[in-house]
Each structure stands twice: as structure tokens, then as C-alpha cells.
Design an enzyme around this catalytic site. Structure first.
Site, PDB file in Angstrom:
ATOM      1  N   TYR A   1       0.803  -1.237   0.000  1.00 10.45           N
ATOM      2  CA  TYR A   1       0.000   0.000   0.000  1.00 10.45           C
ATOM      3  C   TYR A   1       0.831   1.279   0.000  1.00 10.45           C
ATOM      4  O   TYR A   1       0.260   2.369  -0.021  1.00 10.45           O
ATOM      5  CB  TYR A   1      -0.955  -0.014   1.203  1.00 10.45           C
ATOM      6  CG  TYR A   1      -1.909  -1.190   1.175  1.00 10.45           C
ATOM      7  CD1 TYR A   1      -2.858  -1.297   0.161  1.00 10.45           C
ATOM      8  CD2 TYR A   1      -1.844  -2.211   2.129  1.00 10.45           C
ATOM      9  CE1 TYR A   1      -3.716  -2.380   0.097  1.00 10.45           C
ATOM     10  CE2 TYR A   1      -2.705  -3.295   2.083  1.00 10.45           C
ATOM     11  CZ  TYR A   1      -3.638  -3.378   1.072  1.00 10.45           C
ATOM     12  OH  TYR A   1      -4.489  -4.449   1.013  1.00 10.45           O
TER      13      TYR A   1
ATOM     14  N   HIS B   1      -9.157   1.019  -5.677  1.00  5.65           N
ATOM     15  CA  HIS B   1      -8.249   0.253  -4.822  1.00  5.65           C
ATOM     16  C   HIS B   1      -6.826   0.727  -5.075  1.00  5.65           C
ATOM     17  O   HIS B   1      -6.442   0.913  -6.239  1.00  5.65           O
ATOM     18  CB  HIS B   1      -8.353  -1.252  -5.105  1.00  5.65           C
ATOM     19  CG  HIS B   1      -9.725  -1.777  -4.849  1.00  5.65           C
ATOM     20  ND1 HIS B   1     -10.206  -1.975  -3.577  1.00  5.65           N
ATOM     21  CD2 HIS B   1     -10.726  -2.080  -5.694  1.00  5.65           C
ATOM     22  CE1 HIS B   1     -11.451  -2.394  -3.663  1.00  5.65           C
ATOM     23  NE2 HIS B   1     -11.805  -2.461  -4.925  1.00  5.65           N
TER      24      HIS B   1
ATOM     25  N   ARG C   1      -4.039 -10.285  -6.928  1.00  2.00           N
ATOM     26  CA  ARG C   1      -3.831 -10.743  -5.551  1.00  2.00           C
ATOM     27  C   ARG C   1      -4.637 -12.025  -5.261  1.00  2.00           C
ATOM     28  O   ARG C   1      -5.007 -12.738  -6.185  1.00  2.00           O
ATOM     29  CB  ARG C   1      -4.138  -9.591  -4.589  1.00  2.00           C
ATOM     30  CG  ARG C   1      -3.172  -8.400  -4.818  1.00  2.00           C
ATOM     31  CD  ARG C   1      -3.409  -7.278  -3.847  1.00  2.00           C
ATOM     32  NE  ARG C   1      -3.142  -7.688  -2.467  1.00  2.00           N
ATOM     33  CZ  ARG C   1      -3.523  -6.983  -1.398  1.00  2.00           C
ATOM     34  NH1 ARG C   1      -4.190  -5.850  -1.550  1.00  2.00           N
ATOM     35  NH2 ARG C   1      -3.246  -7.411  -0.187  1.00  2.00           N
TER      36      ARG C   1
HETATM   37  C1  DQA Z   1      -7.721  -2.381  -0.899  1.00  2.00           C
HETATM   38  C2  DQA Z   1      -7.690  -3.838  -1.360  1.00  2.00           C
HETATM   39  C3  DQA Z   1      -8.503  -4.714  -0.431  1.00  2.00           C
HETATM   40  O1  DQA Z   1      -8.474  -6.052  -0.865  1.00  2.00           O
HETATM   41  C4  DQA Z   1      -7.940  -4.648   0.973  1.00  2.00           C
HETATM   42  O2  DQA Z   1      -8.737  -5.410   1.853  1.00  2.00           O
HETATM   43  C5  DQA Z   1      -7.754  -3.273   1.463  1.00  2.00           C
HETATM   44  C6  DQA Z   1      -7.277  -2.235   0.548  1.00  2.00           C
HETATM   45  C7  DQA Z   1      -6.800  -1.482  -1.759  1.00  2.00           C
HETATM   46  O3  DQA Z   1      -6.958  -0.259  -1.663  1.00  2.00           O
HETATM   47  O4  DQA Z   1      -5.936  -1.978  -2.465  1.00  2.00           O
HETATM   48  O5  DQA Z   1      -7.874  -3.001   2.660  1.00  2.00           O
HETATM   49  O6  DQA Z   1      -9.040  -1.884  -1.048  1.00  2.00           O
END
Ligand code: DQA
Length: 148
Positions: free
Chosen positions: A22, A99, A106
Site C-alpha cells: 500500500y 483500490h 492478488r
Molecule cells: C484495498 C484492497 C482490499 O483487498 C484490501 O482489503 C484493502 C485495501 C486497496 O486499496 O488496495 O484493505 O481496497
């Protein structure tokens, strides 16, 4: 044009949580980024983050007749929440799913998105920039609506 930016669980932990996935920037940096591009694009914005599904449902319901569109990163609720899907359908506002990571590359459980069914577009894997892309997409859609 007034957009609501919604962020789901654990996004408040940006910068700390799994930085390899992230990124190293914090949630406060994300908020600042959103406010800054909204200023440039002359979009009025509100930003809300919650770790609670019901609070996100309340925020979506509260957007009815107050906002022109919704940018939503439902985080983990993406893959589980019929309640968020129903709330988006209930208010009927144009919505874009965002996202940070490329969920398509993933785990299998991340391949399901309930909210996607109520969104006009999904943007994944572009980090913070995805929020700007979502706002630009809504802006184009809403301009079309307004000009029609
Ligand atoms: C997310 C992707 C989701 O699978 C994950 O649970 C998140 C962040 C993203 O921003 O990549 O918490 O939404």
C-alpha cells in the site's frame, strides 16, 4: 460538483500497514492529496474513513441529495459487503470503486467485489492517483448528465 470520498477499514493505517503493497504514505497524506486535486478540478469534497461497515452505510445514505457522486475504496468490505452494495443502489448516485493495489493480481478472495455491481467503474493498482482518476471519471459522467 460535490463528491464524497469514502475509505473503509484499515486505510487509516496507511504508511504502517503492509507498505510493500500500500505504499509508505500515510492516510493524512492521502487526504491532503484528495483535497489538493479537488481544489484544482474545482470539486467540492468531503472525505470519510471508517473501520465500521454500518458507519460506511450511514455515510452513503447521508450522501443522498447532498452529493453528486461517490468515490469509494471499501477496502476489505469490497469482498464481503452486500450492505454497502445495497446502500449504493439505494441512493443511486454515480459511484467509482478505487483500490490502491491491483486486486486483480492478488488472492482469490479479493477477486470478488460486491460494490462493483453498483459502480460505473473500478480503478485498481494506481495508488493515490486512482482517486484522482475516479474523480475525473465522475466529473465527465456528471458533465454529461448536466449537459444532456
Ligand atoms: C484495498 C484492497 C482490499 O483487498 C484490501 O482489503 C484493502 C485495501 C486497496 O486499496 O488496495 O484493505 O481496497
Amino acid at each position: 460538483m460535490k463528491l464524497l470520498f469514502l475509505n473503509g477499514p484499515n486505510l487509516n493505517m496507511l504508511g504502517i500497514r503492509e507498505p510493500d503493497i500500500y505504499g509508505k504514505q500515510t492516510y493524512a497524506a492521502l487526504e491532503e492529496y484528495i483535497r489538493s486535486f479537488c481544489g484544482e478540478l474545482e470539486i467540492e469534497c468531503e472525505i470519510f474513513q471508517s473501520n465500521h461497515e454500518g458507519a460506511l452505510v450511514d455515510a452513503i445514505q447521508g450522501a443522498y441529495r447532498k452529493f453528486d457522486g461517490i468515490v469509494i475504496n471499501p477496502a476489505a468490505y469490497t469482498h464481503t459487503s452486500v450492505a454497502l452494495l445495497d446502500a449504493l443502489k439505494a441512493v443511486g448516485l454515480p459511484a467509482v470503486e478505487v483500490h490502491l493495489s491491483d486486486v486483480s493480481k492478488r488472492e482469490d478472495f479479493r477477486q470478488v467485489s460486491y460494490v462493483r455491481l453498483a459502480c460505473c467503474k473500478t480503478i485498481a493498482g494506481h495508488g493515490f492517483e486512482g482517486y484522482r482518476m475516479a474523480a475525473e471519471c465522475l466529473s465527465a459522467i456528471l458533465d454529461g448528465i448536466i449537459n444532456d
